[in-house]
Design an enzyme around this catalytic site. Structure first.
Site, mmCIF file in Angstrom:
data_model
loop_
_atom_site.group_PDB
_atom_site.id
_atom_site.type_symbol
_atom_site.label_atom_id
_atom_site.label_comp_id
_atom_site.label_asym_id
_atom_site.label_seq_id
_atom_site.Cartn_x
_atom_site.Cartn_y
_atom_site.Cartn_z
ATOM 1 C CG LEU A 226 -1.977 -1.055 1.340
ATOM 2 C CD1 LEU A 226 -2.703 -0.959 2.684
ATOM 3 C CD2 LEU A 226 -2.978 -0.925 0.201
ATOM 4 C CG ASP A 227 0.378 4.302 -2.927
ATOM 5 O OD1 ASP A 227 1.140 3.488 -3.468
ATOM 6 O OD2 ASP A 227 -0.565 4.877 -3.506
ATOM 7 C CD GLN A 228 5.490 7.932 3.377
ATOM 8 O OE1 GLN A 228 5.942 8.296 2.287
ATOM 9 N NE2 GLN A 228 6.001 8.314 4.516
ATOM 10 C CB THR B 226 -2.793 3.726 0.755
ATOM 11 O OG1 THR B 226 -2.673 4.480 -0.443
ATOM 12 C CG2 THR B 226 -4.054 2.877 0.699
ATOM 13 N NE ARG C 205 -2.456 7.170 -2.981
ATOM 14 C CZ ARG C 205 -2.900 7.841 -1.905
ATOM 15 N NH1 ARG C 205 -3.354 9.061 -2.029
ATOM 16 N NH2 ARG C 205 -2.883 7.278 -0.713
#
Ligand code: URA
Length: 239
Positions: A103-105, A107, A193
């Site tokens: 997961l993105d930082q 998210t 995103r």
């Protein structure tokens, strides 16, 4: 069941598959007492005796966790800039584990952590189509036509997105935020995103609330729980 030697080594927690291949090429690995330098060698971990640097491998117990990743935490095992990583939350667990996907930082939400390389490979394989549901908050209102377009597919720079399930949750005039739930079956980098950015929306908050049949129910932000035996068996059905 027979598997490639480097895969068995990484499943036993010796090292990553790549590092295990190097150890094989260096002549550090014996199978039933004989040095093996062939990378394609198949072994049966239940029958063959595998030794690395003279030390016989023991099958490592498998661990499976459902983690509720907070925002700001990086999905990596170590960060050279000293930022918070998912591993900081698992300090008390002895065995090396890692995240299934990332997961993105910024998210938050559901992340599976394990040391079962076989299951991780199954779930991350692009052909497996594991459903992932995200709660998305974007600034402003969103037209129905945009929601329909998101569901039908968006032309991103790495190709058209597959059809997605999109539900409008609501608009909050106090915050000027619209909430949407979107279920995608792919796992491209920053996909959700980028899908919203395609229409000019900056994602204000992104949270993964479901992965396959697993939900965040009962797991607070920053906490984790073990997966049950039944849940693991259910995930193996993606094989
Ligand atoms: N899509 C994103 O944009 N970010 C994530 O972390 C996961 C899915």
């Amino acid at each position: 069941m027979e598997e490639r030697l480097q895969k068995v080594m990484s499943n036993c927690g010796v090292a990553s598959r790549r590092a295990s291949e190097k150890m094989i090429l260096e002549g550090r690995v014996r199978v039933n007492g004989v040095i093996v330098r062939e990378l394609g060698t198949k072994v049966d971990p239940d029958k063959d005796r595998i030794a690395v640097d003279g030390k016989t491998l023991e099958a490592q117990p498998k661990h499976y966790y459902l983690f509720n990743k907070p925002k700001g935490v990086i999905t990596t095992s170590s960060d050279d800039q000293g930022r918070a990583t998912v591993m900081d939350y698992f300090r008390k667990e002895k065995d090396r584990i890692y995240a299934v996907g990332r997961l993105d930082q910024n998210t938050e939400g559901l992340l599976i952590m394990t040391n079962d390389g076989e299951l991780a490979n199954i779930l991350m394989h692009p052909s497996r189509l594991v459903d992932k549901t995200y709660e998305v908050k974007v600034k402003g209102r969103i037209a129905d036509s945009v929601l329909q377009h998101l569901a039908d597919g968006v032309e991103l720079k790495d190709g058209m997105t597959a059809p997605a399930d999109v539900y409008y949750i609501g608009y909050d005039p106090k915050t000027n935020l619209t909430s949407v739930e979107i279920t995608i079956h792919e796992g491209r980098n920053r996909q959700v995103r980028r899908m919203f950015e395609f229409f000019g929306y900056q994602v204000h908050n992104l949270r993964r609330v479901q992965y396959a049949f697993l939900t965040l129910s009962g797991v607070k932000r920053g906490a984790y729980r073990k997966l049950t035996r039944e849940e693991v068996a259910e995930l193996y059905k993606y094989k």
